[in-house]
Design an enzyme around this catalytic site. Sequence first.
Site, mmCIF file in Angstrom:
data_model
loop_
_atom_site.group_PDB
_atom_site.id
_atom_site.type_symbol
_atom_site.label_atom_id
_atom_site.label_comp_id
_atom_site.label_asym_id
_atom_site.label_seq_id
_atom_site.Cartn_x
_atom_site.Cartn_y
_atom_site.Cartn_z
ATOM 1 N N ARG A 22 -52.389 52.024 -21.428
ATOM 2 C CA ARG A 22 -51.065 52.353 -21.972
ATOM 3 C C ARG A 22 -50.627 51.237 -22.907
ATOM 4 O O ARG A 22 -51.175 50.138 -22.907
ATOM 5 C CB ARG A 22 -50.009 52.498 -20.848
ATOM 6 C CG ARG A 22 -50.213 53.694 -19.926
ATOM 7 C CD ARG A 22 -49.043 53.885 -18.960
ATOM 8 N NE ARG A 22 -49.281 55.039 -18.066
ATOM 9 C CZ ARG A 22 -48.385 55.503 -17.203
ATOM 10 N NH1 ARG A 22 -47.188 54.908 -17.084
ATOM 11 N NH2 ARG A 22 -48.664 56.536 -16.430
ATOM 12 N N ARG A 81 -38.597 54.063 -7.123
ATOM 13 C CA ARG A 81 -39.806 53.426 -7.647
ATOM 14 C C ARG A 81 -39.747 51.995 -7.131
ATOM 15 O O ARG A 81 -38.848 51.240 -7.546
ATOM 16 C CB ARG A 81 -39.865 53.474 -9.173
ATOM 17 C CG ARG A 81 -40.207 54.858 -9.760
ATOM 18 C CD ARG A 81 -41.661 55.226 -9.522
ATOM 19 N NE ARG A 81 -41.996 56.579 -9.954
ATOM 20 C CZ ARG A 81 -42.496 56.883 -11.155
ATOM 21 N NH1 ARG A 81 -42.656 55.940 -12.056
ATOM 22 N NH2 ARG A 81 -42.813 58.135 -11.450
ATOM 23 N N ARG A 92 -49.239 52.957 -9.213
ATOM 24 C CA ARG A 92 -49.836 52.496 -10.466
ATOM 25 C C ARG A 92 -49.843 50.979 -10.427
ATOM 26 O O ARG A 92 -48.782 50.346 -10.346
ATOM 27 C CB ARG A 92 -49.048 52.987 -11.687
ATOM 28 C CG ARG A 92 -49.792 52.762 -12.995
ATOM 29 C CD ARG A 92 -49.105 53.502 -14.141
ATOM 30 N NE ARG A 92 -48.108 52.679 -14.776
ATOM 31 C CZ ARG A 92 -48.388 51.796 -15.726
ATOM 32 N NH1 ARG A 92 -49.636 51.583 -16.117
ATOM 33 N NH2 ARG A 92 -47.414 51.105 -16.298
ATOM 34 N N ARG A 141 -46.530 49.429 -8.636
ATOM 35 C CA ARG A 141 -45.396 50.256 -8.234
ATOM 36 C C ARG A 141 -45.885 51.466 -7.471
ATOM 37 O O ARG A 141 -46.997 51.920 -7.660
ATOM 38 C CB ARG A 141 -44.544 50.705 -9.421
ATOM 39 C CG ARG A 141 -45.234 51.670 -10.405
ATOM 40 C CD ARG A 141 -45.184 53.114 -10.009
ATOM 41 N NE ARG A 141 -45.569 53.957 -11.151
ATOM 42 C CZ ARG A 141 -46.083 55.188 -11.036
ATOM 43 N NH1 ARG A 141 -46.323 55.721 -9.852
ATOM 44 N NH2 ARG A 141 -46.366 55.906 -12.126
ATOM 45 N N CYS A 149 -43.677 64.670 -10.169
ATOM 46 C CA CYS A 149 -44.793 65.045 -11.051
ATOM 47 C C CYS A 149 -46.086 65.042 -10.229
ATOM 48 O O CYS A 149 -46.361 64.065 -9.532
ATOM 49 C CB CYS A 149 -44.909 64.057 -12.209
ATOM 50 S SG CYS A 149 -46.317 64.404 -13.283
ATOM 51 N N THR A 191 -48.967 64.349 -11.023
ATOM 52 C CA THR A 191 -49.905 63.266 -11.348
ATOM 53 C C THR A 191 -49.720 62.058 -10.434
ATOM 54 O O THR A 191 -50.617 61.234 -10.324
ATOM 55 C CB THR A 191 -49.725 62.785 -12.798
ATOM 56 O OG1 THR A 191 -48.390 62.264 -12.951
ATOM 57 C CG2 THR A 191 -49.962 63.905 -13.784
ATOM 58 N N GLU A 218 -37.466 59.131 -12.352
ATOM 59 C CA GLU A 218 -38.360 60.291 -12.186
ATOM 60 C C GLU A 218 -38.549 60.624 -10.701
ATOM 61 O O GLU A 218 -38.680 61.784 -10.319
ATOM 62 C CB GLU A 218 -39.711 60.003 -12.825
ATOM 63 C CG GLU A 218 -40.679 61.158 -12.709
ATOM 64 C CD GLU A 218 -41.977 60.918 -13.430
ATOM 65 O OE1 GLU A 218 -41.984 60.163 -14.416
ATOM 66 O OE2 GLU A 218 -42.992 61.475 -12.996
ATOM 67 N N GLU A 220 -45.415 54.291 -20.560
ATOM 68 C CA GLU A 220 -45.973 55.577 -20.955
ATOM 69 C C GLU A 220 -45.472 55.968 -22.345
ATOM 70 O O GLU A 220 -44.317 55.725 -22.693
ATOM 71 C CB GLU A 220 -45.518 56.627 -19.946
ATOM 72 C CG GLU A 220 -46.263 57.928 -20.057
ATOM 73 C CD GLU A 220 -45.918 58.861 -18.906
ATOM 74 O OE1 GLU A 220 -44.817 58.748 -18.346
ATOM 75 O OE2 GLU A 220 -46.778 59.669 -18.566
HETATM 76 P P1 ADP Z 1 -44.411 53.501 -14.445
HETATM 77 O O1 ADP Z 1 -45.337 52.313 -14.380
HETATM 78 O O2 ADP Z 1 -43.279 53.362 -13.509
HETATM 79 O O3 ADP Z 1 -45.146 54.792 -14.393
HETATM 80 P P2 ADP Z 1 -44.111 52.981 -17.280
HETATM 81 O O4 ADP Z 1 -45.565 53.041 -17.546
HETATM 82 O O5 ADP Z 1 -43.188 53.656 -18.241
HETATM 83 O O6 ADP Z 1 -43.672 53.516 -15.862
HETATM 84 O O7 ADP Z 1 -43.724 51.391 -17.227
HETATM 85 C C1 ADP Z 1 -42.406 51.080 -16.836
HETATM 86 C C2 ADP Z 1 -42.067 49.672 -17.305
HETATM 87 O O8 ADP Z 1 -42.922 48.741 -16.607
HETATM 88 C C3 ADP Z 1 -42.294 49.444 -18.786
HETATM 89 O O9 ADP Z 1 -41.228 48.644 -19.278
HETATM 90 C C4 ADP Z 1 -43.565 48.637 -18.842
HETATM 91 O O10 ADP Z 1 -43.584 47.770 -19.957
HETATM 92 C C5 ADP Z 1 -43.472 47.847 -17.564
HETATM 93 N N1 ADP Z 1 -44.787 47.409 -17.084
HETATM 94 C C6 ADP Z 1 -45.803 48.186 -16.667
HETATM 95 N N2 ADP Z 1 -46.840 47.418 -16.295
HETATM 96 C C7 ADP Z 1 -46.459 46.118 -16.478
HETATM 97 C C8 ADP Z 1 -47.085 44.841 -16.289
HETATM 98 N N3 ADP Z 1 -48.334 44.744 -15.791
HETATM 99 N N4 ADP Z 1 -46.382 43.717 -16.599
HETATM 100 C C9 ADP Z 1 -45.120 43.817 -17.063
HETATM 101 N N5 ADP Z 1 -44.460 44.975 -17.270
HETATM 102 C C10 ADP Z 1 -45.138 46.116 -16.981
HETATM 103 N N1 DAR Z 2 -45.043 64.156 -19.860
HETATM 104 C C1 DAR Z 2 -45.482 64.943 -18.727
HETATM 105 C C2 DAR Z 2 -45.809 64.010 -17.518
HETATM 106 C C3 DAR Z 2 -47.176 63.474 -17.410
HETATM 107 C C4 DAR Z 2 -47.351 62.384 -16.385
HETATM 108 N N2 DAR Z 2 -46.375 61.275 -16.554
HETATM 109 C C5 DAR Z 2 -45.323 61.110 -15.726
HETATM 110 N N3 DAR Z 2 -45.174 61.828 -14.660
HETATM 111 N N4 DAR Z 2 -44.406 60.185 -16.054
HETATM 112 C C6 DAR Z 2 -46.685 65.757 -19.192
HETATM 113 O O1 DAR Z 2 -46.873 66.837 -18.649
HETATM 114 O O2 DAR Z 2 -47.363 65.310 -20.097
#
Ligand code: ADP
Ligand code: DAR
Length: 346
Positions: free
Chosen positions: A299, A219, A270, A116, A261, A263, A215, A304
């Site tokens: 993760r 995305r 990601r 993404r 953000c 980050t 966010e 997250e």
């Molecule tokens: P982002 O990747 O957008 O920063 P998150 O880490 O919260 O946000 O993940 C968002 C959603 O994507 C969650 O439901 C997570 O389980 C799903 N996800 C992330 N990576 C994978 C993957 N490799 N395969 C399937 N689902 C994924």
């Molecule tokens: N929870 C915030 C965001 C950290 C990075 N994750 C994002 N952007 N989804 C923190 O300051 O910990």
Amino acid sequence: MEQENDFPNFPPECHSLLCKYLSKEIFDALKDKQTRYGFRLTDAIHSGVVNIDSGIGVYAGDKESYFTFAALFDPIIQDYHGFDPVDKHVSNLDPDDLDAPNPDPEGEYILSTRIRVGRNVANLPLGPAISKAQRNRLEKDLSDALMTLKGTLAGTYYPLKGMSEGIRSQLIEDHFLFKTGDRFLEAAGLNRDWPEGRGIFHNDEKTFLVWINEEDQLRIISMQQGGDIKEVFTRLTTAIGEIEKKVQFSYSQHLGYITSCPTNLGTAMRASVHIALPKLAKDMETFKAITDKYHLQIRGIHGEHSESEGGVYDISNRRRLGVTEVQCVQDMHDGVVALIEKEKSL
Ligand code: ADP
Ligand code: DAR
């Protein structure tokens, strides 16, 4: 909310980059400034002030925030990304430059791959500072643009407002849809007017999805079962190119793609796999030595702030800024190859 002129009283257990870098001197130098959209220092730091367990603690309300409040954002960006104020970000979204044969062609370890990017629209505030009217107009303009996509990218937009709880929770459970914004996003002003103006676009196969106004304003997501990382990256880069014909993204020669953000600045990418590593799960020291070597983040499987389940982990690139998109995916691929090799050896 803290008074305009009160320097926040951070408790000793606060270890965020906000606590680390917001000195009284910097606070006094920035506290009376505001961006053209009226975004102020107290707005940028509010999430980290009320959530003392933040890792970072700051969000930008617009592209200008990164320059108006540079005295605070620059040291945070340097600390997190190792990226200096004079550095220039360079993008490379060409799949031909990626050397990533499927690390798990037999499908023994990798359940799924997802890549993404975050994007925000040029010449508008970011989520923390956008008005309800602007956000609703953006939802309509972006969903209209996405509905013109053709071929394998063709799909349908589903507004969050009015979505049945059953469909919403199933989409989240199936890893397709964002959860309702957490307390960090809430305090940053990113959940205002929720669920209005938010939604998800996806093709029939759910291999190409776009979140609107979570966010970030977009995305853009490519995902599928298995470990064909190159196929996922190729679909994503094609989609980004098609969307960019219709939408101008907020970009900076210095910071790359602008995100709420810090980050996510730069590539805002990601690249992750959900991978079963039950043996390595019993030796987290070895596990983390490998993820550190390849600049990877671990993760849980619901994103997250979630936990691993059944020895399955979300493994992704940690670097976002000062590296290209190809390098982000190469980091993930090369690290996953090393993790699988180690898992096989145990
Ligand atoms: P982002 O990747 O957008 O920063 P998150 O880490 O919260 O946000 O993940 C968002 C959603 O994507 C969650 O439901 C997570 O389980 C799903 N996800 C992330 N990576 C994978 C993957 N490799 N395969 C399937 N689902 C994924
Ligand atoms: N929870 C915030 C965001 C950290 C990075 N994750 C994002 N952007 N989804 C923190 O300051 O910990």
